[in-house]
Scaffold this active site. Structure first.
Site, PDB file in Angstrom:
ATOM      1  N   GLN A  75       0.828  -1.207   0.000  1.00 23.83           N
ATOM      2  CA  GLN A  75       0.000   0.000   0.000  1.00 23.83           C
ATOM      3  C   GLN A  75       0.869   1.266   0.000  1.00 23.83           C
ATOM      4  O   GLN A  75       0.626   2.207   0.746  1.00 23.83           O
ATOM      5  CB  GLN A  75      -0.938  -0.017   1.202  1.00 23.83           C
ATOM      6  CG  GLN A  75      -2.131  -0.933   1.047  1.00 23.83           C
ATOM      7  CD  GLN A  75      -3.106  -0.438  -0.022  1.00 23.83           C
ATOM      8  OE1 GLN A  75      -3.204   0.742  -0.304  1.00 23.83           O
ATOM      9  NE2 GLN A  75      -3.838  -1.377  -0.632  1.00 23.83           N
ATOM     10  N   SER A  76       1.839   1.293  -0.872  1.00 26.03           N
ATOM     11  CA  SER A  76       2.784   2.405  -0.913  1.00 26.03           C
ATOM     12  C   SER A  76       2.159   3.671  -1.483  1.00 26.03           C
ATOM     13  O   SER A  76       1.709   3.692  -2.636  1.00 26.03           O
ATOM     14  CB  SER A  76       4.003   2.011  -1.757  1.00 26.03           C
ATOM     15  OG  SER A  76       4.818   3.126  -2.019  1.00 26.03           O
ATOM     16  N   ASN A  77       2.164   4.740  -0.688  1.00 27.42           N
ATOM     17  CA  ASN A  77       1.760   6.046  -1.193  1.00 27.42           C
ATOM     18  C   ASN A  77       2.741   6.551  -2.239  1.00 27.42           C
ATOM     19  O   ASN A  77       2.352   7.181  -3.231  1.00 27.42           O
ATOM     20  CB  ASN A  77       1.691   7.066  -0.056  1.00 27.42           C
ATOM     21  CG  ASN A  77       0.660   6.719   0.996  1.00 27.42           C
ATOM     22  OD1 ASN A  77      -0.452   6.332   0.680  1.00 27.42           O
ATOM     23  ND2 ASN A  77       1.040   6.847   2.262  1.00 27.42           N
ATOM     24  N   ALA A  79       4.573   4.774  -4.331  1.00 25.60           N
ATOM     25  CA  ALA A  79       4.372   4.088  -5.606  1.00 25.60           C
ATOM     26  C   ALA A  79       3.211   4.708  -6.371  1.00 25.60           C
ATOM     27  O   ALA A  79       3.291   4.959  -7.581  1.00 25.60           O
ATOM     28  CB  ALA A  79       4.122   2.600  -5.358  1.00 25.60           C
TER      29      ALA A  79
END
Length: 340
Positions: A75-77, A79
């Site tokens: 859940q990378s912001n 990315a």
């Protein structure tokens, strides 16, 4: 400091708002809490990485890249914002997503930021936990280079000296806003992870002799490791800004008491912070970063670590899109049925 000498693509909605949180301040009984709304940077639901990407993607474009590759947690912001920035510039984007939580929930693995990664046209592949993700990324990049692609790689969180320029600039912006309002800031508090935000803030504040302490609430590493990592990058950022030696170890402060069970795993205190900000101030935090930063600030206020007369600026790093990857955490599944 003269940042115009560095390549930059202006896509963020700046300056971001600086707002006083009256209801939250009243609830906690002081100090006076303000919020720097870097959830409002404007690119794909916003967030702190957009400031970094203005400098990183300008460098990529200057080098003639046709593909950017980065890495982060599922859940990378970062990315998501990289995929959005690449889409805006017409570049391809490939992402390596690390499974740091072991969650098998469909929402976590396919909703939230992951959904937005794909909506922005990025391609992605997964990796298991515990790997050197920057090394994994470089191996993938070399494979693409072998296919004739001109690849620009961005470290996790956009956290290198180029990316940290975005938060040196944020420091200048925040101080200018405070000056315009005669606002004396006693502390800046924020969630710290890959270190670029804190390193850039500290370097920028030191460069202009602002004398505002920055407290990072760690979301992953222990205090000693986090402070060492922040210091290393802050020193490199200060050198890039043209003020080598401006940052010392005494300028770096991280608190790792609010990590909980680990990165990406929500804490009860973090969930409380999400509810408090949503119900009191109509502001959305995320379960991974901003909620743990806010939880740390709230707990420290309750413990009397700040004077009631002081003014704190909470830097909101964004990430609300990841809320939709954590639906089961909030227990709302039966809320509608039970209230009718």
């Amino acid at each position: 400091m003269y940042l115009a000498r560095f390549p930059r693509i202006h896509l963020a909605h700046l300056p971001t708002p600086l707002e006083r949180l009256d209801r939250l301040s009243e609830l906690l009984g002081g100090p006076e809490i303000w919020i720097k709304r870097d959830d409002c940077t404007g690119l794909s639901t916003g967030g702190n990485k957009t400031r970094k990407l203005e400098f990183l993607m300008a460098e990529a474009k200057m080098e003639g890249a046709d593909l950017v590759i980065t890495q982060g947690a599922t859940q990378s912001n970062h990315a998501r914002q990289t995929a959005a920035f690449a889409a805006k510039l017409g570049m391809d984007c490939h992402i390596l997503l690390e499974d740091r939580t072991g969650s098998r929930e469909s929402n976590y693995n396919h909703n939230g930021n992951v959904l937005l990664d794909f909506l922005h046209g990025a391609s992605a592949e997964k990796r298991g936990p515990g790997l050197d993700m920057n090394a994994e990324m470089e191996a993938v990049a070399d494979n693409f280079r072998g296919q004739g692609r001109n690849v620009y790689t961005i470290p996790g969180g956009g956290s290198n000296a180029t990316g940290a320029l975005g938060y040196a600039n944020c420091a200048f912006e925040l101080v200018a806003q405070a000056n315009d309002r005669d606002l004396v800031i006693d502390y800046i508090v924020h969630a710290t992870g890959s270190t670029g935000t804190q390193a850039g803030l500290v370097a920028g504040l030191k460069a202009i002799h602002a004398q505002i302490p920055v407290l990072g609430i760690s979301v992953r590493a222990g205090k000693e490791a986090q402070e060492e990592n922040v210091l290393r990058l802050a020193e490199k950022t200060a050198e890039k800004l043209g003020c080598p030696g401006a940052v010392t170890a005494a300028d770096i402060s991280a608190n790792s008491d609010y990590v909980g069970e680990g990165y990406g795993v929500p804490t009860p205190e973090g969930i409380e912070a999400i509810r408090m900000f949503a119900e009191r101030e109509a502001i959305l935090l995320d379960p991974v970063y901003s909620s743990k930063g806010a939880a740390g600030m709230i707990d420290l206020i309750r413990k009397g670590s700040f004077k009631k007369s002081e003014r704190i600026v909470f830097l909101h790093t964004g990430g609300s899109a990841s809320l939709f990857g954590y639906l089961s955490t909030f227990g709302f599944e039966n809320q509608l049925e039970s209230s009718t």
